[in-house]
Write an enzyme that holds these catalytic residues in place. Structure first.
Site, mmCIF file in Angstrom:
data_model
loop_
_atom_site.group_PDB
_atom_site.id
_atom_site.type_symbol
_atom_site.label_atom_id
_atom_site.label_comp_id
_atom_site.label_asym_id
_atom_site.label_seq_id
_atom_site.Cartn_x
_atom_site.Cartn_y
_atom_site.Cartn_z
ATOM 1 N N HIS A 198 9.271 -5.955 -31.465
ATOM 2 C CA HIS A 198 8.548 -7.237 -31.372
ATOM 3 C C HIS A 198 7.358 -7.213 -32.324
ATOM 4 O O HIS A 198 6.988 -6.150 -32.847
ATOM 5 C CB HIS A 198 8.091 -7.532 -29.939
ATOM 6 C CG HIS A 198 7.200 -6.478 -29.346
ATOM 7 N ND1 HIS A 198 5.906 -6.272 -29.744
ATOM 8 C CD2 HIS A 198 7.439 -5.565 -28.369
ATOM 9 C CE1 HIS A 198 5.366 -5.292 -29.043
ATOM 10 N NE2 HIS A 198 6.280 -4.839 -28.216
ATOM 11 N N ASP A 232 7.774 -1.902 -17.527
ATOM 12 C CA ASP A 232 6.516 -2.530 -17.943
ATOM 13 C C ASP A 232 6.749 -3.267 -19.255
ATOM 14 O O ASP A 232 6.903 -2.643 -20.304
ATOM 15 C CB ASP A 232 5.415 -1.479 -18.124
ATOM 16 C CG ASP A 232 5.079 -0.773 -16.818
ATOM 17 O OD1 ASP A 232 5.030 -1.445 -15.788
ATOM 18 O OD2 ASP A 232 4.896 0.457 -16.852
ATOM 19 N N LEU A 233 6.792 -4.568 -19.206
ATOM 20 C CA LEU A 233 7.193 -5.395 -20.341
ATOM 21 C C LEU A 233 6.393 -5.058 -21.599
ATOM 22 O O LEU A 233 5.161 -5.127 -21.599
ATOM 23 C CB LEU A 233 7.021 -6.876 -19.991
ATOM 24 C CG LEU A 233 7.444 -7.879 -21.064
ATOM 25 C CD1 LEU A 233 8.945 -7.755 -21.353
ATOM 26 C CD2 LEU A 233 7.096 -9.294 -20.633
ATOM 27 N N ASP A 234 7.115 -4.706 -22.664
ATOM 28 C CA ASP A 234 6.536 -4.427 -23.980
ATOM 29 C C ASP A 234 5.493 -3.317 -23.951
ATOM 30 O O ASP A 234 4.622 -3.256 -24.812
ATOM 31 C CB ASP A 234 5.912 -5.704 -24.577
ATOM 32 C CG ASP A 234 6.950 -6.764 -24.880
ATOM 33 O OD1 ASP A 234 8.095 -6.393 -25.199
ATOM 34 O OD2 ASP A 234 6.629 -7.964 -24.782
ATOM 35 N N GLU A 235 5.569 -2.435 -22.963
ATOM 36 C CA GLU A 235 4.599 -1.343 -22.864
ATOM 37 C C GLU A 235 5.271 0.022 -22.842
ATOM 38 O O GLU A 235 4.669 1.011 -22.443
ATOM 39 C CB GLU A 235 3.718 -1.522 -21.616
ATOM 40 C CG GLU A 235 2.817 -2.746 -21.685
ATOM 41 C CD GLU A 235 1.869 -2.841 -20.505
ATOM 42 O OE1 GLU A 235 1.662 -1.818 -19.828
ATOM 43 O OE2 GLU A 235 1.318 -3.935 -20.276
#
Length: 290
Positions: A198, A232-235
């Site tokens: 992303h 954990d979204l985008d982590e």
């Protein structure tokens, strides 16, 4: 480009363990006893965590030193030093399932790199919630699976994905701009073998049209992040990042073009390093032997 590894003759050993004296000697001794010749060796001593990491690419001259025997013979060494390890044939391509939605720049880049031999991966399937790139998949001779996703059908869509992962013996799932949030359960089932890409504006400019938001704020850097997928979204643990400097002269469309180029390159690096056993997860971080 480096020569292709020889199947059944070249191997990659990766390991991590509590740091202690004699670790390199233990590994090199194992290689000597098994006709091993080191082609590439990298190591990292994390003094803050008191842990040792190592990657060794080696070949063997003894025809009886196959993968199964080498794994068996390294077992006592690993046990003696409390080592967590993997040992794989360096020539075996990583079976990689690619997921995509309606932005095809990362997909196209991965397909081209695979065809030219820049990535040692096999692509048994492309999965998408849209049909936009069905023709592209056909051009490369790769089966295309259209799996629509709605709020009501998401559990069935994820079940179908896992079914493909099992049926096709998939090693790695790549979210090449797949614009759907995966459930926590699916993330856990794909832990350590799913990579996402992303833009690097996060946590700023969330949601739709991030490049227009960035243009409005006058950003001076455009970048991308490739990381492992976690609940954990985008982590998830970061594998690779890069940035390109921009200025006021670029409109939102031009920022998108710059961003797509960076995304494609960063994702390709992450896939390459993962497929070559160069990435080791260390809690919330990664050790990457480039």
């Amino acid at each position: 480009m480096s020569p292709r590894p020889q199947p059944g003759r070249e191997f990659v050993l990766t390991l991590s363990c509590p740091d202690s004296a004699g670790l390199v000697h233990a590994v090199s001794g194992f290689l000597v006893r098994n006709s091993g010749n080191i082609l590439e060796s990298q190591q990292f001593d994390d003094r803050l965590q008191d842990r040792f990491f190592m990657r060794v690419h080696f070949d063997v001259s003894d025809p009886n030193a196959d993968l199964e025997n080498l794994r068996y013979r390294f077992g006592p060494v690993a046990q003696a030093h409390h080592i967590t390890w993997t040992l794989d044939d360096a020539a075996t391509p990583t079976r990689t399932l690619i997921m995509v939605s309606r932005f095809g720049h990362c997909l196209n880049d991965l397909l081209f790199r695979r065809r030219t031999g820049a990535l040692n991966i096999e692509i048994p399937a492309i999965v998408s919630n849209h049909r936009d790139f069905e023709g592209l998949a056909e051009t490369y001779g790769i089966p295309f699976h259209h799996v629509p996703v709605t709020k009501d059908t998401k559990p069935e869509a994820e079940a179908r994905l896992l079914e493909l992962v099992r049926e096709l013996d998939v090693d790695l799932v790549v979210l090449a701009r797949y614009m759907q949030i995966l459930s926590d359960d699916l993330c856990k089932q794909l832990e350590g073998r799913a990579i996402n890409i992303h833009h690097s504006f996060l946590p700023s400019f969330k949601g739709a049209r991030p490049y227009e938001q960035a243009y409005t704020r006058g950003v001076k850097l455009v970048g991308a992040t490739a990381h492992y997928v976690t609940p954990d979204l985008d982590e998830g643990q970061i594998i690779e990042q890069d940035v390109v400097r921009v200025d006021h002269s670029l409109d939102p469309g031009e920022l998108v073009t710059v961003g797509r180029d960076v995304e494609a390159q960063v994702l390709a690096h992450a896939v390459k390093w993962h497929s070559e056993s160069r990435v080791m997860v260390d809690g919330n971080r990664t050790v990457v032997f480039r």
